[in-house]
Design a protein around this motif. Structure first.
Motif, PDB file in Angstrom:
ATOM      1  N   LYS A 405     -27.999   5.984  26.478  1.00  0.00           N
ATOM      2  CA  LYS A 405     -28.363   4.275  26.589  1.00  0.00           C
ATOM      3  C   LYS A 405     -27.783   4.211  24.641  1.00  0.00           C
ATOM      4  CE  LYS A 405     -30.144   3.357  31.096  1.00  0.00           C
ATOM      5  NZ  LYS A 405     -31.073   2.702  31.040  1.00  0.00           N
ATOM      6  N   ASN A 406     -28.404   5.046  24.388  1.00  0.00           N
ATOM      7  CA  ASN A 406     -28.853   4.239  23.148  1.00  0.00           C
ATOM      8  C   ASN A 406     -27.639   4.634  21.371  1.00  0.00           C
ATOM      9  OD1 ASN A 406     -31.122   3.291  23.286  1.00  0.00           O
ATOM     10  ND2 ASN A 406     -32.595   5.184  23.593  1.00  0.00           N
ATOM     11  N   ARG A 407     -27.442   6.250  22.355  1.00  0.00           N
ATOM     12  CA  ARG A 407     -26.167   6.215  22.112  1.00  0.00           C
ATOM     13  C   ARG A 407     -24.708   6.039  22.675  1.00  0.00           C
ATOM     14  NH1 ARG A 407     -26.675  11.425  23.037  1.00  0.00           N
ATOM     15  NH2 ARG A 407     -25.259  11.355  24.607  1.00  0.00           N
ATOM     16  N   ARG A 408     -24.540   4.734  21.299  1.00  0.00           N
ATOM     17  CA  ARG A 408     -23.646   3.703  21.983  1.00  0.00           C
ATOM     18  C   ARG A 408     -23.063   2.929  20.818  1.00  0.00           C
ATOM     19  NH1 ARG A 408     -28.572   1.442  21.114  1.00  0.00           N
ATOM     20  NH2 ARG A 408     -29.026  -0.934  20.692  1.00  0.00           N
ATOM     21  N   THR A 409     -21.582   1.973  20.552  1.00  0.00           N
ATOM     22  CA  THR A 409     -21.276   0.911  20.211  1.00  0.00           C
ATOM     23  C   THR A 409     -21.083  -0.574  20.559  1.00  0.00           C
ATOM     24  OG1 THR A 409     -19.927   3.117  18.785  1.00  0.00           O
ATOM     25  CG2 THR A 409     -19.266   0.959  18.154  1.00  0.00           C
ATOM     26  N   GLU A 410     -21.742  -1.726  19.483  1.00  0.00           N
ATOM     27  CA  GLU A 410     -21.482  -2.674  20.319  1.00  0.00           C
ATOM     28  C   GLU A 410     -20.671  -3.359  19.883  1.00  0.00           C
ATOM     29  OE1 GLU A 410     -25.536  -2.893  22.556  1.00  0.00           O
ATOM     30  OE2 GLU A 410     -25.705  -3.691  20.265  1.00  0.00           O
ATOM     31  N   VAL A 411     -19.963  -4.392  20.253  1.00  0.00           N
ATOM     32  CA  VAL A 411     -19.545  -5.334  19.864  1.00  0.00           C
ATOM     33  C   VAL A 411     -19.724  -6.701  20.272  1.00  0.00           C
ATOM     34  CG1 VAL A 411     -16.449  -5.754  19.128  1.00  0.00           C
ATOM     35  CG2 VAL A 411     -17.244  -3.742  19.534  1.00  0.00           C
TER      36      VAL A 411
END
Length: 430
Positions: A405-411
């Motif tokens: 969950k923490n290893r993510r990319t958010e737009v």
């Protein structure tokens, strides 16, 4: 000759005054339990201009005994390691053949003038008598001489144990009764004055820090019984456990980027719900990054969470994720005035480097931005990127699932004013 005959008498009289004062003015537990003190300092001895020695520096050591707040007796030792010979250039005067050194030993009586209402500033008068001995190149006349002194000084007490002191003395020495001056500064230490804390329990249930939790309960949950706010989040440990149900060992219980205390007292958001208004964006991001209202779902930005896996130590987007990014591109094309912010995040493992993960998350956010701009044809002026390393987790990094969950990319997409996007929607692209 008068000095030789009467210095000892004067000194004994001063000592008698100090002993007498012990009986007359004795007061205060400090001077009874910790009467001894020591001083160490440096100074300068300035001679009359017609003496055979130039002014010189010295080291001063003292041992004192306080009879009471008013009277002190002390022994003083001065060492003058280098005293340069004065060159008169007068055939009628005989110069020393070389430099010399000296030691000085005196017994002093101090009369303190301090105000009992303010014991930090401690002015005093000093008088004493003693001897001085000159070293390898003796002065004309006696190599060991008697002396008498008087002067003024000042202590500044930082505590009962430590103080600094400054002093000026006028000294009469030798058969010619030369008048010299001595200036010293130094530190003073009173041993035995640092009293350890004395804890006592009068009975009943103990709550040492007054946070609403007993010491026994704090020991069970791991909080500090002497710190009412163990995690420093603005809520007391008792409030977290008994009122709000938050974690007193985690300043951001819901991992939304806001401290629990700030959520309760400032933003009025729910510290147990990362998205209080259910608008799709976490409360912390609304407050810190977006400037939107975390209590109003209508102004939340569109959030796309992309679980993109990169090769180890790489920032190149794999082709298998192009379709996910194309969804973002289509949304941006629907509103020519919409802007997007791409944020990269990392998980935290036992050997993770903060600096390394920060840079890597920035590179990966930039890689996503480049794809949207170069492949998707979105103007780069509409795009920004940032990397946060492992500083903004969604969950504790204690399981592989949480680390994913923490290893993510958010737009985050902000529609233009009057744009057609429904900002209440929230999408997650797997």
């Amino acid at each position: 000759m008068f000095l030789k005959k009467h210095f000892a008498v004067v000194f004994m009289a001063l000592l008698f005054i100090g002993v007498f004062a012990h009986n007359v003015f004795a007061e205060g537990d400090l001077f009874e339990t910790a009467p001894w003190s020591a001083s160490l300092g440096i100074g300068e001895l300035k001679f009359e201009g017609d003496e055979e020695i130039e002014d010189g520096w010295l080291i001063s050591g003292r041992l004192g005994y306080d009879f009471n707040p008013r009277w002190t007796v002390e022994g003083e030792f001065n060492w003058m390691p280098v005293l340069h010979a004065r060159k008169f250039g007068d055939p009628r005067r005989s110069d020393l053949h070389g430099d010399t050194w000296g030691v000085r030993l005196t017994g002093n009586v101090l009369m303190h003038l301090r105000n009992v209402e303010d014991l930090r500033w401690d002015p005093y008068l000093i008088a004493g008598a003693g001897v001085v001995h000159w070293g390898d190149a003796p002065l004309p006349g006696e190599q060991t001489e008697l002396l008498g002194l008087g002067g003024i000084g000042m202590f500044y007490h930082f505590s009962d144990e430590w103080a600094v002191r400054a002093e000026a003395q006028g000294i009469v020495a030798g058969r010619d009764t030369e008048v010299n001056t001595l200036y010293t500064v130094g530190a003073n230490w009173r041993w035995g004055a640092a009293v350890p804390p004395d804890y006592s329990v009068s009975g009943g249930i103990q709550d040492s820090d007054g946070d609403g939790l007993t010491d026994a309960r704090e020991a069970e949950i791991g909080t500090d019984p002497f710190n009412p706010d163990t995690d420093g989040d603005g809520l007391s440990d008792g409030e977290e456990v008994n009122v709000y149900g938050t974690d007193p060992l985690n300043p951001d219980t819901d991992y939304d980027g806001l401290l629990d205390g700030a959520e309760v007292h400032t933003h009025k958001t729910d510290p147990l719900d990362s998205d209080t208004d259910d608008g799709g964006v976490r409360d912390g991001h609304e407050v810190i990054e977006d400037g939107t209202n975390p209590l109003d779902p209508s102004d939340d930005l569109l959030l796309y969470t992309l679980n993109i896996e990169f090769d180890y130590d790489k920032a190149d987007v794999r082709s298998q994720y192009f379709a996910d990014l194309d969804v973002v591109v289509k949304v941006l094309r629907r509103d020519d005035g919409a802007t997007a912010r791409i944020e990269g995040h990392a998980d935290k493992r036992p050997k993770s480097s903060k600096k390394y993960n920060q840079r890597l998350s920035e590179r990966r956010a930039n890689a996503v931005l480049d794809y949207i701009a170069d492949v998707g044809g979105i103007e780069e002026s509409r795009l920004t990127s940032a990397g946060y390393g492992f500083d903004r987790p969604l969950a504790p990094n204690d399981t592989e699932e949480n680390m994913q969950k923490n290893r993510r990319t958010e737009v985050y997409i902000r529609p233009s004013e009057g744009g057609e996007l429904d900002v209440r929607e929230s999408f997650e692209v797997e």
